[in-house]
Design a protein around this motif. Sequence first.
Motif, PDB file in Angstrom:
ATOM      1  N   GLY A  31       7.556  41.527  46.599  1.00  0.00           N
ATOM      2  CA  GLY A  31       7.807  42.224  47.848  1.00  0.00           C
ATOM      3  C   GLY A  31       7.518  41.414  49.097  1.00  0.00           C
ATOM      4  O   GLY A  31       7.820  41.859  50.208  1.00  0.00           O
ATOM      5  N   VAL A  32       6.934  40.226  48.941  1.00  0.00           N
ATOM      6  CA  VAL A  32       6.555  39.395  50.084  1.00  0.00           C
ATOM      7  C   VAL A  32       7.626  38.339  50.333  1.00  0.00           C
ATOM      8  O   VAL A  32       8.133  37.716  49.403  1.00  0.00           O
ATOM      9  CB  VAL A  32       5.195  38.705  49.830  1.00  0.00           C
ATOM     10  CG1 VAL A  32       4.840  37.747  50.968  1.00  0.00           C
ATOM     11  CG2 VAL A  32       4.100  39.757  49.668  1.00  0.00           C
ATOM     12  N   SER A  33       7.986  38.136  51.599  1.00  0.00           N
ATOM     13  CA  SER A  33       8.841  37.017  52.005  1.00  0.00           C
ATOM     14  C   SER A  33       7.947  35.954  52.621  1.00  0.00           C
ATOM     15  O   SER A  33       7.085  36.271  53.439  1.00  0.00           O
ATOM     16  CB  SER A  33       9.884  37.470  53.026  1.00  0.00           C
ATOM     17  OG  SER A  33      10.722  38.471  52.480  1.00  0.00           O
ATOM     18  N   ALA A  34       8.164  34.689  52.244  1.00  0.00           N
ATOM     19  CA  ALA A  34       7.235  33.645  52.674  1.00  0.00           C
ATOM     20  C   ALA A  34       7.942  32.366  53.066  1.00  0.00           C
ATOM     21  O   ALA A  34       9.004  32.024  52.533  1.00  0.00           O
ATOM     22  CB  ALA A  34       6.231  33.352  51.552  1.00  0.00           C
ATOM     23  N   GLY A  35       7.326  31.664  54.006  1.00  0.00           N
ATOM     24  CA  GLY A  35       7.689  30.301  54.349  1.00  0.00           C
ATOM     25  C   GLY A  35       6.428  29.458  54.237  1.00  0.00           C
ATOM     26  O   GLY A  35       5.409  29.811  54.833  1.00  0.00           O
ATOM     27  N   VAL A  36       6.481  28.390  53.462  1.00  0.00           N
ATOM     28  CA  VAL A  36       5.278  27.631  53.138  1.00  0.00           C
ATOM     29  C   VAL A  36       5.542  26.135  53.282  1.00  0.00           C
ATOM     30  O   VAL A  36       6.600  25.638  52.852  1.00  0.00           O
ATOM     31  CB  VAL A  36       4.817  27.916  51.692  1.00  0.00           C
ATOM     32  CG1 VAL A  36       3.605  27.059  51.333  1.00  0.00           C
ATOM     33  CG2 VAL A  36       4.496  29.398  51.507  1.00  0.00           C
ATOM     34  N   ALA A  37       4.584  25.425  53.857  1.00  0.00           N
ATOM     35  CA  ALA A  37       4.622  23.966  53.874  1.00  0.00           C
ATOM     36  C   ALA A  37       3.201  23.446  53.737  1.00  0.00           C
ATOM     37  O   ALA A  37       2.295  23.937  54.415  1.00  0.00           O
ATOM     38  CB  ALA A  37       5.251  23.445  55.162  1.00  0.00           C
ATOM     39  N   VAL A  38       3.011  22.474  52.842  1.00  0.00           N
ATOM     40  CA  VAL A  38       1.735  21.767  52.706  1.00  0.00           C
ATOM     41  C   VAL A  38       2.038  20.276  52.814  1.00  0.00           C
ATOM     42  O   VAL A  38       2.828  19.747  52.014  1.00  0.00           O
ATOM     43  CB  VAL A  38       1.036  22.074  51.371  1.00  0.00           C
ATOM     44  CG1 VAL A  38      -0.275  21.278  51.266  1.00  0.00           C
ATOM     45  CG2 VAL A  38       0.760  23.577  51.234  1.00  0.00           C
ATOM     46  N   PHE A  39       1.428  19.625  53.790  1.00  0.00           N
ATOM     47  CA  PHE A  39       1.672  18.205  54.037  1.00  0.00           C
ATOM     48  C   PHE A  39       0.391  17.417  53.808  1.00  0.00           C
ATOM     49  O   PHE A  39      -0.644  17.702  54.425  1.00  0.00           O
ATOM     50  CB  PHE A  39       2.162  18.001  55.476  1.00  0.00           C
ATOM     51  CG  PHE A  39       2.494  16.570  55.810  1.00  0.00           C
ATOM     52  CD1 PHE A  39       3.670  15.999  55.380  1.00  0.00           C
ATOM     53  CD2 PHE A  39       1.601  15.804  56.558  1.00  0.00           C
ATOM     54  CE1 PHE A  39       3.987  14.685  55.695  1.00  0.00           C
ATOM     55  CE2 PHE A  39       1.904  14.486  56.868  1.00  0.00           C
ATOM     56  CZ  PHE A  39       3.100  13.921  56.436  1.00  0.00           C
ATOM     57  N   ASP A  40       0.476  16.445  52.911  1.00  0.00           N
ATOM     58  CA  ASP A  40      -0.658  15.579  52.595  1.00  0.00           C
ATOM     59  C   ASP A  40      -0.634  14.388  53.554  1.00  0.00           C
ATOM     60  O   ASP A  40       0.226  13.506  53.438  1.00  0.00           O
ATOM     61  CB  ASP A  40      -0.552  15.115  51.142  1.00  0.00           C
ATOM     62  CG  ASP A  40      -1.714  14.223  50.710  1.00  0.00           C
ATOM     63  OD1 ASP A  40      -2.582  13.902  51.554  1.00  0.00           O
ATOM     64  OD2 ASP A  40      -1.746  13.849  49.522  1.00  0.00           O
ATOM     65  N   ARG A  41      -1.563  14.342  54.481  1.00  0.00           N
ATOM     66  CA  ARG A  41      -1.586  13.272  55.473  1.00  0.00           C
ATOM     67  C   ARG A  41      -1.955  11.928  54.857  1.00  0.00           C
ATOM     68  O   ARG A  41      -1.615  10.878  55.412  1.00  0.00           O
ATOM     69  CB  ARG A  41      -2.563  13.627  56.595  1.00  0.00           C
ATOM     70  CG  ARG A  41      -2.152  14.857  57.400  1.00  0.00           C
ATOM     71  CD  ARG A  41      -3.190  15.225  58.452  1.00  0.00           C
ATOM     72  NE  ARG A  41      -3.348  14.165  59.429  1.00  0.00           N
ATOM     73  CZ  ARG A  41      -4.513  13.601  59.741  1.00  0.00           C
ATOM     74  NH1 ARG A  41      -5.626  13.990  59.125  1.00  0.00           N
ATOM     75  NH2 ARG A  41      -4.572  12.653  60.656  1.00  0.00           N
ATOM     76  N   GLN A  42      -2.615  11.935  53.724  1.00  0.00           N
ATOM     77  CA  GLN A  42      -3.010  10.680  53.100  1.00  0.00           C
ATOM     78  C   GLN A  42      -1.816   9.943  52.499  1.00  0.00           C
ATOM     79  O   GLN A  42      -1.708   8.715  52.596  1.00  0.00           O
ATOM     80  CB  GLN A  42      -4.059  10.939  52.024  1.00  0.00           C
ATOM     81  CG  GLN A  42      -4.595   9.675  51.345  1.00  0.00           C
ATOM     82  CD  GLN A  42      -5.786   9.971  50.459  1.00  0.00           C
ATOM     83  OE1 GLN A  42      -6.800  10.490  50.913  1.00  0.00           O
ATOM     84  NE2 GLN A  42      -5.671   9.652  49.175  1.00  0.00           N
TER      85      GLN A  42
END
Length: 368
Positions: A31-42
Motif C-alpha cells: 500500500g506504500v508508494s516510495a522513492g528511494v536513493a542511497v548514495f555511497d560517498r566512499q
Amino acid sequence: MIGGAAGSAAADAPTGQPVRPAAASAEVPAGVSAGVAVFDRQTGTFTEQLNTSTRFRSASVVKLLLALDYLWNRGPDYTVPAADRAWLEPMLRGSDDDAASAYWSDHGGTAIITRMVDRLGLKDTAPPPTGYEGYWGYTALSARDTVTIYRYLLDSAPGPVRDFMMGNLRQSTRCASDGFDQHFGIAGAFDKPWAVKQGWSGSSYEKGTCGQKRTATASVARAGSPAADVDLTRPALHSTGTVGAGDRSIVAVFTLHPVGTSYGKAYTDIGRLTRSLNVPGATRSAGWWYGTWSDHVNVRPDPGTGNSPITQLPAGVEVLVGCQAKGEVVNVPPYTNEWWAYLPQYNGWISNIYINSPDNKMPDVKDC
C-alpha cells in the motif's frame, strides 16, 4: 496477557523480529508508494535506487533549501548571527513550521525554490502548484534531487555552511516543534552517527505525541487538492540525511500512504522500508522489533509509573526492544503485567502490557 488482542491498530504488526544483519534491496510495505536513493560517498555509487526521479510533495524536507537560500553567497567565513540562529536552529533541528513560514513569506516564496533549482542544478524540484503558492510543503522534490542537495552540502558548500547545516541536522530532536515524534526512518533504523531532515504531511495524522501538542498548518495536505503530477492528498512521511562515520551514505526515503493511514502505521512502514536498505557504513540497532497497541503509551525513565513520562509513543507504532525486566505491576483491565520492555532508542521503558506478544514476558527477548 496477549497484547495484540487489546487493540486493532497494530493487528498486522509482527511479533518479535530479530534485527536484520544486512539487506539486499528496498522492501516497500503493501500500500506504500516510495522513492528511494542511497548514495555511497566512499565509492561514488548508488546502492539503492527506486523511483528516484518521482516527485513527492516535500513537506518539511524543503527546509533544507530554505536554510541554504539564506546562507547562499554570504562569504567563506560567514558566521550566522545569534538572531538568525534563533529561527534557523529550531527549523533544522525541530522542523519548526513558523520559522519556515516567516522565511517563505519574507524572501519571495516560490522564488526561493526557483533560485535553489538553478544554483544546485536540481532536475525534479519545482515550486508549489498554482493556487498553493503559500504552501512551502507542497514544493515538489525527488529522491535523486535530495541526494544532490546533500552532496552539495558535504562536498561543495563553504566549510561554515556545511558545518552549520550538518551540525544542526545531527542534533535533530526526537520531539519536533509541532509535537510529532520525528525519529522515524533513518533515525530509527540506524545507530548514530547520523544527521536527518524529516518530513510529514497528512490530514489523517493525529496530533503529536511528545512535547507540545499542536497541529502543523503549513505542510498539512488538504483533501481534494489538485494533484497535477505531485500527490497532495495521500499522507506523506519522508526521511532524509546521512548515515555512518564521515557521512558515508546519503539516504533519501520518500513515502506516500493510503488515505486515512495513522501516523503510527506510517511511522512503522517507513521504518521497515528503511531497515531493508543497503546503507554502507550504517550500524543497525540491536534488539527485537515488536508492535504496540493503544494510544499515547507513556515511555517511563524506569520500569514503573512513579516518575513522569519521558515521552509518548505514536499510536500503534513498532518499537525496538533491547531487553525486559520485572517492575511495577500494571493493570489495564482485563490485563495485568509486571514485565517492562526497555526501549534503547528512547532510553526508557514501557509496560509489556502494550506489547504485541503472546505472553506477559516476551519469549525471545533477553532479561535486562
